[in-house]
Structure formats: C-alpha cells, structure tokens
Design a protein around this motif. Structure first.
Motif, short mmCIF file in Angstrom:
data_model
loop_
_atom_site.label_atom_id
_atom_site.label_comp_id
_atom_site.label_asym_id
_atom_site.label_seq_id
_atom_site.Cartn_x
_atom_site.Cartn_y
_atom_site.Cartn_z
N GLU A 1 0.84 -1.79 -0.27
CA GLU A 1 0.12 0.06 0.04
C GLU A 1 0.74 0.90 0.13
O GLU A 1 0.50 2.22 -0.40
CB GLU A 1 -0.95 0.44 1.33
CG GLU A 1 -2.00 -0.41 0.86
CD GLU A 1 -2.94 -1.21 2.24
OE1 GLU A 1 -2.87 -0.88 3.16
OE2 GLU A 1 -3.86 -2.43 1.91
N ILE A 2 1.86 0.80 0.41
CA ILE A 2 2.88 2.38 0.97
C ILE A 2 3.20 1.94 -0.33
O ILE A 2 4.19 3.97 -1.28
CB ILE A 2 3.48 2.64 2.00
CG1 ILE A 2 4.75 1.22 2.10
CG2 ILE A 2 3.17 2.70 3.04
CD1 ILE A 2 6.03 1.45 2.47
N GLY A 3 3.37 1.18 -1.57
CA GLY A 3 4.19 1.67 -2.55
C GLY A 3 5.43 0.69 -2.72
O GLY A 3 6.17 0.84 -1.55
N THR A 4 5.90 -0.08 -3.81
CA THR A 4 6.66 -0.66 -3.23
C THR A 4 8.18 0.15 -3.54
O THR A 4 8.01 0.51 -4.54
CB THR A 4 6.89 -1.49 -4.92
OG1 THR A 4 5.51 -2.26 -5.15
CG2 THR A 4 8.10 -2.67 -5.30
N GLY A 5 9.25 -0.41 -2.94
CA GLY A 5 10.28 0.24 -3.13
C GLY A 5 10.66 1.39 -1.86
O GLY A 5 11.71 1.62 -2.37
#
Ligand code: G6P
Length: 484
Positions: free
Chosen positions: A271-275
C-alpha cells in the motif's frame, strides 16, 4: 527463575490503577461495551494477572457510572466511580496538567491549583477505601502510577495487615523541579506508606530518595529509607529502587511470526508503494513524545532534498489521548498543521511523505506495522521507559530494521545499540534519520541482534521477578517483625 505463582508466597494480589485494564465505551447507538485501556500498563502486567489472578480496582473511564464488580478471566474487576467534576479536577487537572508535566521535566508548564489538589486527595481516599474493602487478609496490594501517590499511606492506616507495593511508570523528577510542587511533602509521605516503591530508572530512584530526605526528613541507606513512626511503633524500612519495566518479548515475537500478521505487513508495504522505505512513529498523541521535533527534522530533510517522498514515507500513528486537556488540544493542532504543510509542500498525487493516523490499533495491526517498518523512530523529550521501542525489537525476528531512540527515553539505558539521538538537536536528529535510512544490512543485523538479546533477556518476567521478589521479601520481613 522462581515461578510467578510462587512469588507472592500464596498471598493474594490486588492491583490498583487509575484505569481498569478495560475501558467502558458507549457506542453511537447507545450500547455499552469494553475495550483494552490505553497505555503500556495492561500489556506489561497481563502475564502476571493471567497466572496469579487478582482483584483489580480502578476507574472504568466513563463519568458518573456506577458499575458493579464483575469477573473477567482470572480477574475480579472493581470499578471506582468518578463524577464529571472529579474527572476534570483529579484526572485531567491534578494528574495530567500538574503531575504529568512536572514529572516529565516540565516540557509543558505545570499548573498548580488548590481545588485540584483537594480533589486529588478525595479521589485517592476513595480508591484507598475501596481497596481496604476488597483486599483479602494479608494480601499484596500493588498500586500503580502518579494518579494514586497518596493511596499507600491512606491504605496503610486503614489496613495495616496488607503489604503495599507502588510502581511509578513515569519518571520521578530531579529535586530542583519537584521543589515547585506546593504539596511535595504530602506526596512523598503518601508514597512512603508503601513497603516497596519501584521506579523505571536508577536516576528516578535517586531523585526520589533525595526528595524524601529533603522534604520528609527521613534517612536512607542505599536503596532503603528508614521511616520513623509517629505513634511510637518501631521505624519502618521502605525499599525505593529501580525495576525497569519490560514486555513479554516472546509473545510479541510469536505474534510477528503469525501468517496473518506477515501477510498484513506485506499488504502495508504494497500500500505504501513498492520500493519505498517505511519509517514508523507510534505514540500516544502527547507533548512528551517529541512528535513536532520528529516532523521538523523530517520536513527539513524533504526540503533539503535529502529525502524524496517517492522513496520514503513516515507513517505516524498518534493514538488519541487526554483530548479535553488544553495542552493536548494545542499539540494536536500543531501536529496536524505540520503534517498538512509537509504533505502539501512535498507530496505528489501518488505519494504523501507523511501518513498520519490519529487512531488506536490492536496488537495484531501494530505487530504488522513493526514487521513492515524499515525504521522505528522514537523521539520523546522525556519518557519513563517507552515500551514501543521494545515491542519493535521483539517483533523483528528477521534481525533487520533500525531503532532510532531518544536519549531521554528510559529505554535508552538498556537499548544502547539503537541509534541514540537528542530530539532537541534537529541537525543531529536529521543525521540519525538519514543514517537509519541508509544503514547497511550487516550493521542493522549487528545492532538488532544485540538489541534483541537485551530485550529477550530483560523481559517482563524478569521485571516481575525483581519487583514482586522485593515485595515478597518485605512481606516476609513484616511477618517476622510482627512475631518478634
Ligand atoms: C501512561 C501512564 C499511564 C496511563 C497511560 C494512558 O502510560 O503512565 O498511567 O494510564 O499513559 O493515559 P490515560 O490518561 O489515558 O490513562
């Protein structure tokens, strides 16, 4: 190690705290239910009460509600009623607008009002009377925290047969600050009614013994304070010593290993964004926790271009606390304004640099957040211990992740392998955050292993052993003195 059940030598246990371990809640539709109380106390003592069983005397968190005693698992819960005025003057007033800031190094200005003090005395007397009614003969009565400092003396007068233990979960201030308290002698005498007084840190115990010598004119030798009795009975000895509190490290570690927790951690990361790197803050929304300092440092890193919101996110859990106290309302406005400004200036449609959650979460969600976080940032200006720091360490079964920890948290005494920071030094704090974000894996592992060793070694059972061990020794001594 002595089994917990043998620690009280068959004596029954009575817990006394301002709040019961569960809070009464009224839903919007008027139905009533119970939820776990805020703060670290319940988590810390849960393993003890599960094993020993106890009577627990405390406030149910609602106003003017008379609730009969009831059983919950191994506990008999005895609610103490508080009126609206008592909540305003004893709880929000003297406890949380006088004692709380004074005991936390005056990071906010304490207010001294004589009506609040009168209310504090009256409510402490009610707690003492309720305990006196409920405590079995010869019980061990364990009183918790700053809201109830007069209870030990009051209870001793009502029930000389019980052994009284007191544990202060917050710091005890240096004498120069404690000196401001208009009723300083009365508070010291209240505490000296106990047989054992436990503190978080060596420094707190030292501060208390100094204050006791100065304001109650008693003498101490090492950890023992000699209290002369005014009714001609022999001098009593009171142990005033540090017993740093901890958590059930194994329980947290096991929780973090559960499949549902691991998959929830995976969801959070997605949810926070890959990577993106995840920095986490977890606090009650309290001015002692240094949240504005943390946000200032992070905001400057974004402004300087050292951190990019496409690469990093700060998830700040700020659980609602003492919402009717003015200093807490001001803090909330300040924090929410700052979060808005940071997100407005440095966010994009895709990525906000701060995810701010003014909510409380259950233990499972917290464990998932700990597992998901690349770093936990704990920056109090003053904190008795800070169990969140220990929970993070216990949950990191992968031996990765970085703990950034304020020197002014009690936990810093034990967790010296964390990245220690001074939250007042914004440049130092920025450097600490950057170092956490870029720490090589082998250094993370080396530090985390050392931290885990410490947290698993000094866990809550060690705390209970130490504290109840001292209480049990005091109880035995009393029995011997009575026989002599
Ligand atoms: C701290 C205190 C506790 C208190 C908790 C929650 O941990 O040491 O005594 O219960 O905060 O605060 P509250 O005012 O909601 O009980």
């Amino acid at each position: 190690m002595t089994a917990i059940k043998d620690l009280t030598d068959g004596r029954e246990l009575v817990m006394v705290s301002n709040r019961l371990p569960v809070d009464r809640v009224t839903e919007p539709d008027g139905t009533k239910s119970w939820k776990t109380s805020p703060g670290g106390l319940v988590t810390a003592v849960e393993p003890i009460v599960e094993e020993l069983g106890c009577v627990w005397v405390g406030w149910a968190g609602s106003a003017d509600e008379q609730i009969d005693a009831f059983d919950e698992d191994a506990m008999r819960l005895v609610p103490v009623e508080l009126s609206e005025e008592e909540i305003a003057e004893y709880y929000e007033g003297f406890s949380n607008a006088t004692l709380w800031p004074l005991y936390h190094d005056v990071v906010a200005r304490p207010e001294f009002h004589r009506e609040w003090w009168e209310r504090y005395k009256a409510v402490n007397a009610r707690f003492a009377a309720r305990v006196a009614d409920e405590a079995p003969e010869g019980a061990v009565v364990w009183v918790h925290d700053y809201q109830l400092q007069l209870v030990p003396k009051m209870l001793r007068e009502l029930r000389p047969d019980v052994t009284i233990a007191f544990f202060l979960h917050i710091p005890f201030p240096p004498t120069q600050l404690f000196a401001q308290m208009p009723w300083r002698r009365r508070l010291i005498e209240g505490l000296l009614g106990a047989d054992v007084i436990g503190f978080q840190q060596v420094g707190d115990a030292v501060n208390f013994r100094h204050a006791a010598e100065r304001y109650a004119r008693v003498h101490s030798l090492g950890n023992t304070i000699m209290v002369p009795a005014d009714d001609g009975t022999p001098t009593r000895s009171v142990v005033a010593q540090e017993f740093p509190i901890s958590i059930d490290a194994n329980a947290f570690s096991q929780l973090a290993k559960r499949d549902d927790v691991k998959s929830r951690a995976g969801e959070i990361r997605a949810e926070i964004g890959t990577g993106r790197r995840l920095m986490l803050g977890v606090d009650r929304l309290d001015y002692t926790k240094g949240i504005p300092h943390r946000l200032k440092a992070y905001g400057e890193l974004l402004a300087d271009g050292d951190v990019d919101s496409d690469e990093v996110v700060l998830v700040q859990v700020a659980s609602p606390s003492r919402e009717r106290v003015e200093a807490y309302q001001q803090l909330r406005d300040e924090v929410e304004g700052t979060v808005g400004r940071i997100n407005g200036a440095f966010g994009s449609i895709k990525n906000a640099p701060v995810v701010y959650l003014h909510q409380s979460f259950d233990r499972r969600e917290m464990a998932a957040l700990y597992v998901a976080a690349d770093a936990l940032v704990v920056t109090p200006l003053r904190d008795g211990m800070n169990l969140v720091a220990k929970e993070y360490v216990a949950c990191r079964n992968d031996e990765q992740g970085v703990l950034v920890l304020s020197e002014f948290a009690g936990a810093a005494d034990e967790l010296s392998d964390a990245l220690l920071v001074n939250p007042h030094d914004i440049d130092g704090l920025k450097a600490g955050l950057l170092r956490a974000l870029h720490m090589p894996l082998d250094e993370q592992q080396r530090r985390m292993r050392a931290l885990r060793e410490r947290v698993f070694d000094s866990d809550v059972s060690r705390w209970v052993q130490g504290f109840l061990g001292a209480v049990s020794a005091a109880a035995d001594q009393r029995t011997q003195d009575e026989r002599a």
